[in-house]
Design an enzyme around this catalytic site. Structure first.
Site, mmCIF file in Angstrom:
data_model
loop_
_atom_site.group_PDB
_atom_site.id
_atom_site.type_symbol
_atom_site.label_atom_id
_atom_site.label_comp_id
_atom_site.label_asym_id
_atom_site.label_seq_id
_atom_site.Cartn_x
_atom_site.Cartn_y
_atom_site.Cartn_z
ATOM 1 C CD GLN A 111 -6.838 -3.077 9.809
ATOM 2 O OE1 GLN A 111 -8.019 -3.302 10.068
ATOM 3 N NE2 GLN A 111 -6.281 -3.370 8.647
ATOM 4 C CB THR A 140 -19.504 -7.511 -15.873
ATOM 5 O OG1 THR A 140 -20.529 -7.081 -16.768
ATOM 6 C CG2 THR A 140 -18.412 -6.472 -15.828
ATOM 7 C CE LYS A 163 -4.042 -6.352 0.546
ATOM 8 N NZ LYS A 163 -4.891 -5.276 -0.006
ATOM 9 N NE ARG A 184 -1.864 0.840 7.972
ATOM 10 C CZ ARG A 184 -3.091 1.181 8.347
ATOM 11 N NH1 ARG A 184 -3.366 2.430 8.627
ATOM 12 N NH2 ARG A 184 -4.036 0.270 8.428
ATOM 13 C CB THR A 204 -12.507 -5.599 8.752
ATOM 14 O OG1 THR A 204 -11.636 -5.019 7.790
ATOM 15 C CG2 THR A 204 -12.291 -7.092 8.794
ATOM 16 C CG ASP A 225 -20.395 -5.143 -12.885
ATOM 17 O OD1 ASP A 225 -21.571 -5.243 -13.278
ATOM 18 O OD2 ASP A 225 -19.663 -4.177 -13.159
ATOM 19 C CG ASP A 240 -1.939 -1.134 1.163
ATOM 20 O OD1 ASP A 240 -2.304 -1.545 0.046
ATOM 21 O OD2 ASP A 240 -2.349 -1.612 2.230
ATOM 22 C CG ASP A 248 -7.615 -6.856 -2.058
ATOM 23 O OD1 ASP A 248 -8.701 -7.436 -2.252
ATOM 24 O OD2 ASP A 248 -7.369 -6.198 -1.019
ATOM 25 C CG LEU A 249 -8.252 -6.155 -8.994
ATOM 26 C CD1 LEU A 249 -8.392 -6.370 -10.492
ATOM 27 C CD2 LEU A 249 -7.599 -4.803 -8.707
ATOM 28 C CE LYS A 250 -11.428 -5.858 -0.169
ATOM 29 N NZ LYS A 250 -10.064 -5.334 -0.337
HETATM 30 O O1 C5P Z 1 -1.485 -1.684 6.948
HETATM 31 P P1 C5P Z 1 -2.375 -2.843 7.281
HETATM 32 O O2 C5P Z 1 -1.629 -4.055 7.792
HETATM 33 O O3 C5P Z 1 -3.531 -2.431 8.193
HETATM 34 O O4 C5P Z 1 -2.995 -3.265 5.882
HETATM 35 C C1 C5P Z 1 -3.993 -4.230 5.762
HETATM 36 C C2 C5P Z 1 -4.307 -4.470 4.327
HETATM 37 O O5 C5P Z 1 -5.394 -5.382 4.253
HETATM 38 C C3 C5P Z 1 -4.747 -3.241 3.544
HETATM 39 O O6 C5P Z 1 -4.314 -3.409 2.195
HETATM 40 C C4 C5P Z 1 -6.246 -3.284 3.605
HETATM 41 O O7 C5P Z 1 -6.865 -2.678 2.506
HETATM 42 C C5 C5P Z 1 -6.485 -4.791 3.582
HETATM 43 N N1 C5P Z 1 -7.753 -5.218 4.127
HETATM 44 C C6 C5P Z 1 -8.151 -4.943 5.423
HETATM 45 N N2 C5P Z 1 -9.366 -5.403 5.851
HETATM 46 C C7 C5P Z 1 -10.163 -6.085 5.014
HETATM 47 C C8 C5P Z 1 -9.752 -6.377 3.726
HETATM 48 C C9 C5P Z 1 -8.521 -5.915 3.299
HETATM 49 O O8 C5P Z 1 -7.422 -4.350 6.184
HETATM 50 N N3 C5P Z 1 -11.320 -6.551 5.436
#
Ligand code: C5P
Length: 233
Positions: A192, A72, A36, A213, A122, A68, A14, A63-65
């Site tokens: 988080q 598609t 990812k 992070r 989440t 549609d 990220d 990770d495109l989630k």
């Molecule tokens: O920096 P951190 O460890 O919090 O990053 C978590 C990664 O997981 C991020 O890319 C976030 O978008 C992804 N993610 C998340 N919770 C979800 C799905 C994906 O934190 N439910």
């Protein structure tokens, strides 16, 4: 607990730019197997960026989630089948037909790709679910959508680590389960809220932990990645 399968680390790459991404991977050296790629870098740099990451020897979780109409999403899976991607996400809430069509496209065009269904984000709490007219508790909704996904033939799930126990109890050890929201003991939770340590998530049956992070912001990212991996064995 001793029966749990191997759990692997996936770096959530990220960062804002391609240059930052490659600088980070250079700092990480060979301490990492999985990367990812999320919406930010994919929408900025597209399929070529995915190929560049794979060319450096990494396995790619895209990770495109996807969400549609079935046709598609199936066509998107078909397009992604031309890329070196091992894991791809789609939203379980797209429904059983969307999931089945996606899995058929996977089987036809990319049999080595594993699809992962995102159940409840989440970032959603029960109040937000209720605002969508979903009356179930978060856990009941996660189990419901996981059941829908696995019945449609999807290979795995993305969920909070706190949902690992009920999901493994209900669906056994076979589905791939990927858990973000992981924090090594003593590191910042950032925003988080429902977090687990790498060791606890591995013991609870996570197949892959996604960590961003705590590695990206570490003074020594390679050492941080290695310390997390040491917790997984
Ligand atoms: O920096 P951190 O460890 O919090 O990053 C978590 C990664 O997981 C991020 O890319 C976030 O978008 C992804 N993610 C998340 N919770 C979800 C799905 C994906 O934190 N439910």
């Amino acid at each position: 607990m001793s029966e749990t399968k191997k759990c692997s680390l996936i770096l959530a790459l990220d960062v804002e730019t391609r240059e930052e991404a490659f600088a980070m991977l250079d700092r990480l050296g060979d301490s990492l197997e999985w990367v990812k790629i999320g919406l930010q870098l994919f929408t900025a740099y597209g399929p070529d960026f995915v190929r560049e990451i794979a060319d450096k020897g990494y396995k790619v979780f895209l990770d495109l989630k996807l969400y549609d109409i079935p046709n598609t999403v199936a066509k998107a899976v078909q397009s992604i089948s031309t890329l070196p991607v091992q894991l791809l996400t789609l939203h379980a809430s797209g429904g059983g037909e969307m999931l089945e069509w996606a899995n058929k496209a996977r089987a036809d065009y990319a049999p080595n790709l594993d699809l992962l269904a995102v159940t409840v984000l989440t970032s959603m709490n029960e109040a937000q679910l209720h605002s969508l007219n979903i009356k179930a508790s978060t856990e009941a909704q996660v189990i419901h959508l996981a059941n829908l996904s696995l019945n449609a033939g999807i290979q795995g799930l993305v969920c909070s680590s706190l949902e690992l126990n009920p999901l493994r109890a209900r669906f056994g050890q076979n589905p791939i389960i990927v858990t973000p929201g992981i924090r090594p003991a003593g590191s910042s939770a950032d925003e988080q809220k429902r977090i687990m340590t790498p060791h606890a998530a591995a013991c609870a049956g996570s197949s892959y932990i996604v960590v961003g992070r705590p590695i990206l912001k570490a003074d020594d990212p390679a050492a941080a990645a290695k310390a997390i991996q040491a917790e997984l064995v």
